[in-house]
Design an enzyme around this catalytic site. Structure first.
Site, short mmCIF file in Angstrom:
data_model
loop_
_atom_site.label_atom_id
_atom_site.label_comp_id
_atom_site.label_asym_id
_atom_site.label_seq_id
_atom_site.Cartn_x
_atom_site.Cartn_y
_atom_site.Cartn_z
N LYS A 69 0.82 -1.23 0.00
CA LYS A 69 0.00 0.00 0.00
C LYS A 69 0.85 1.28 0.00
O LYS A 69 0.62 2.20 0.80
CB LYS A 69 -0.94 0.02 1.21
CG LYS A 69 -2.07 -1.01 1.15
CD LYS A 69 -3.14 -0.69 2.18
CE LYS A 69 -4.33 -1.61 2.09
NZ LYS A 69 -4.06 -2.98 2.58
N ASP A 72 2.95 8.03 -1.54
CA ASP A 72 3.98 9.01 -1.24
C ASP A 72 4.18 9.92 -2.46
O ASP A 72 3.42 9.82 -3.43
CB ASP A 72 5.29 8.26 -0.89
CG ASP A 72 6.08 8.98 0.21
OD1 ASP A 72 6.30 10.19 0.05
OD2 ASP A 72 6.46 8.33 1.19
N PRO A 74 5.87 11.04 -5.96
CA PRO A 74 6.22 10.14 -7.06
C PRO A 74 7.63 9.52 -6.96
O PRO A 74 7.79 8.32 -7.16
CB PRO A 74 6.08 11.03 -8.30
CG PRO A 74 5.02 12.01 -7.91
CD PRO A 74 5.24 12.29 -6.46
N THR A 76 9.45 8.81 -4.42
CA THR A 76 9.52 7.79 -3.38
C THR A 76 8.72 6.55 -3.77
O THR A 76 9.15 5.41 -3.52
CB THR A 76 9.04 8.37 -2.03
OG1 THR A 76 9.79 9.56 -1.78
CG2 THR A 76 9.22 7.41 -0.89
N THR A 132 -12.58 -0.14 2.23
CA THR A 132 -13.96 -0.45 2.61
C THR A 132 -14.29 0.01 4.02
O THR A 132 -15.45 0.07 4.42
CB THR A 132 -14.26 -1.96 2.46
OG1 THR A 132 -13.17 -2.68 3.02
CG2 THR A 132 -14.44 -2.34 1.02
N ARG A 193 -16.99 -13.85 2.37
CA ARG A 193 -17.43 -14.76 3.43
C ARG A 193 -18.26 -15.90 2.85
O ARG A 193 -19.38 -15.65 2.36
CB ARG A 193 -18.27 -14.02 4.48
CG ARG A 193 -17.48 -13.08 5.38
CD ARG A 193 -16.54 -13.87 6.29
NE ARG A 193 -15.72 -13.02 7.13
CZ ARG A 193 -14.54 -12.49 6.80
NH1 ARG A 193 -14.02 -12.70 5.59
NH2 ARG A 193 -13.84 -11.78 7.66
N GLN A 202 -16.22 -7.48 9.15
CA GLN A 202 -16.55 -7.04 7.78
C GLN A 202 -18.05 -6.77 7.72
O GLN A 202 -18.85 -7.59 8.17
CB GLN A 202 -16.19 -8.14 6.76
CG GLN A 202 -14.70 -8.46 6.68
CD GLN A 202 -13.92 -7.47 5.83
OE1 GLN A 202 -14.41 -6.37 5.52
NE2 GLN A 202 -12.71 -7.82 5.46
N GLY A 222 -9.34 -14.04 4.51
CA GLY A 222 -8.48 -14.21 5.69
C GLY A 222 -9.08 -15.19 6.69
O GLY A 222 -8.94 -16.41 6.57
N ARG A 223 -9.78 -14.63 7.68
CA ARG A 223 -10.24 -15.44 8.82
C ARG A 223 -11.09 -16.67 8.50
O ARG A 223 -10.95 -17.67 9.21
CB ARG A 223 -10.91 -14.50 9.84
CG ARG A 223 -9.86 -13.65 10.55
CD ARG A 223 -10.45 -12.42 11.18
NE ARG A 223 -10.93 -11.48 10.18
CZ ARG A 223 -11.47 -10.30 10.45
NH1 ARG A 223 -11.62 -9.94 11.71
NH2 ARG A 223 -11.86 -9.50 9.48
O1 C5P Z 1 -10.14 -11.94 7.59
P1 C5P Z 1 -10.66 -11.22 6.40
O2 C5P Z 1 -11.18 -12.13 5.30
O3 C5P Z 1 -11.68 -10.16 6.77
O4 C5P Z 1 -9.37 -10.49 5.81
C1 C5P Z 1 -9.46 -9.61 4.77
C2 C5P Z 1 -8.11 -9.10 4.39
O5 C5P Z 1 -8.33 -8.16 3.35
C3 C5P Z 1 -7.35 -8.37 5.49
O6 C5P Z 1 -5.95 -8.64 5.27
C4 C5P Z 1 -7.65 -6.92 5.24
O7 C5P Z 1 -6.61 -6.06 5.62
C5 C5P Z 1 -7.82 -6.90 3.72
N1 C5P Z 1 -8.64 -5.83 3.20
C6 C5P Z 1 -9.98 -5.63 3.56
N2 C5P Z 1 -10.69 -4.60 3.01
C7 C5P Z 1 -10.11 -3.78 2.16
C8 C5P Z 1 -8.78 -3.96 1.78
C9 C5P Z 1 -8.07 -5.00 2.34
O8 C5P Z 1 -10.53 -6.39 4.35
N3 C5P Z 1 -10.80 -2.83 1.61
#
Ligand code: C5P
Length: 250
Positions: A69, A72, A74, A76, A132, A193, A202, A222-223
């Site tokens: 992510k 900065d 340009p 950098t 988001t 999900r 979320q 992720g989770r």
């Molecule tokens: O655990 P989960 O499925 O919620 O993880 C979502 C991943 O996506 C995390 O690493 C989070 O930082 C990333 N993410 C997000 N929403 C965004 C951008 C990135 O949940 N808009």
């Protein structure tokens, strides 16, 4: 046009949101050989270093998405992009809410690294549009427009600057696919999900199959994978269930 995938696993980017490589390795052992991408964020990348993070993913034959992510000036951004490209990840990202010059600088940084270090592959460069976590009101205050409007604007800039794709919410995928300026971008969607998973923090969520039907290319999950519900059993079983769900998409 969206990317052609040869199997469903290639679409899955698992967010390894842990503090240390030792914890990431435990998950990687579980997920070995599935052909999914490891997304590593600043939490781990900052502590362990991007060099170690890339070596870790590649030692498991996994592709890595360095969620750097960058945002900065340009010069950098260009130097940071050159530096991460030198580590040879398959994906990395920059903030797309930057000026066009900074976005173009990221592409230049990649070009320079590829040439100077004789790299065989260039990484896929993604732009993060509106996070988001930013509400409609905050988007108005910060950017002067609602998220859908600003996502489209930032995505258009990303396409113009030569980025390969963007990270956006599932809500915006249809809009981006219908606009000639953005329809060819790779679309990477978090907030995924499966029906069997808890929403956690979320709020705007979508199932893996619906995200693909709407036009997402890659799904950041992720989770649901790293902390699956008891009835699913393990991270590996969670991925296998998601793969099955994706394979059933017509
Ligand atoms: O655990 P989960 O499925 O919620 O993880 C979502 C991943 O996506 C995390 O690493 C989070 O930082 C990333 N993410 C997000 N929403 C965004 C951008 C990135 O949940 N808009």
């Amino acid at each position: 046009m969206s990317k052609v995938f040869t199997n469903a696993a290639q679409r899955i980017m698992v967010a390894l949101d842990v503090d240390e490589l030792s914890q990431a390795k435990e998950l990687a052992e579980e997920l070995k050989g599935l052909g999914i991408t490891f997304k590593i964020g600043n939490q781990l990348g900052t502590y362990e270093g991007w060099k170690a993070a890339v070596e870790f993913a590649h030692s498991y034959d996994a592709q890595i998405f360095c969620d750097t992510k960058f945002k900065d000036i340009p010069t950098t951004v260009e130097k940071s992009s050159k530096a991460i490209t030198r580590r040879q990840p398959e994906f990395f990202n920059i903030m797309a809410d930057n000026n066009l010059e900074a976005l173009k600088a990221a592409v230049r940084g990649i070009d320079t690294a590829v040439e100077e270090f004789g790299l065989a592959e260039r990484p896929i460069l993604l732009g993060v549009t509106v996070l988001t976590s930013i509400s409609e009101q905050e988007s108005e205050e910060i950017y002067g427009g609602v998220p859908s409007e600003k996502v489209l604007q930032f995505a258009k800039n990303a396409a113009e600057a030569g980025l390969d794709g963007i990270v956006c919410s599932a809500q915006e995928v249809k809009l981006l696919r219908s606009d000639p300026a953005t329809k060819n971008l790779l679309l990477v969607t978090p907030g995924i999900r499966p029906e069997w998973a808890a929403p956690n923090d979320q709020s705007r969520i979508i199932t893996p199959s619906q995200a693909i039907k709407d036009g997402s290319d890659y799904l950041v999950i992720g989770r649901p994978i790293t902390q699956p519900p008891e009835e699913v059993g393990s991270p590996r079983k969670a991925v296998l269930r998601i793969i099955k769900e994706l394979e059933e998409v017509k």
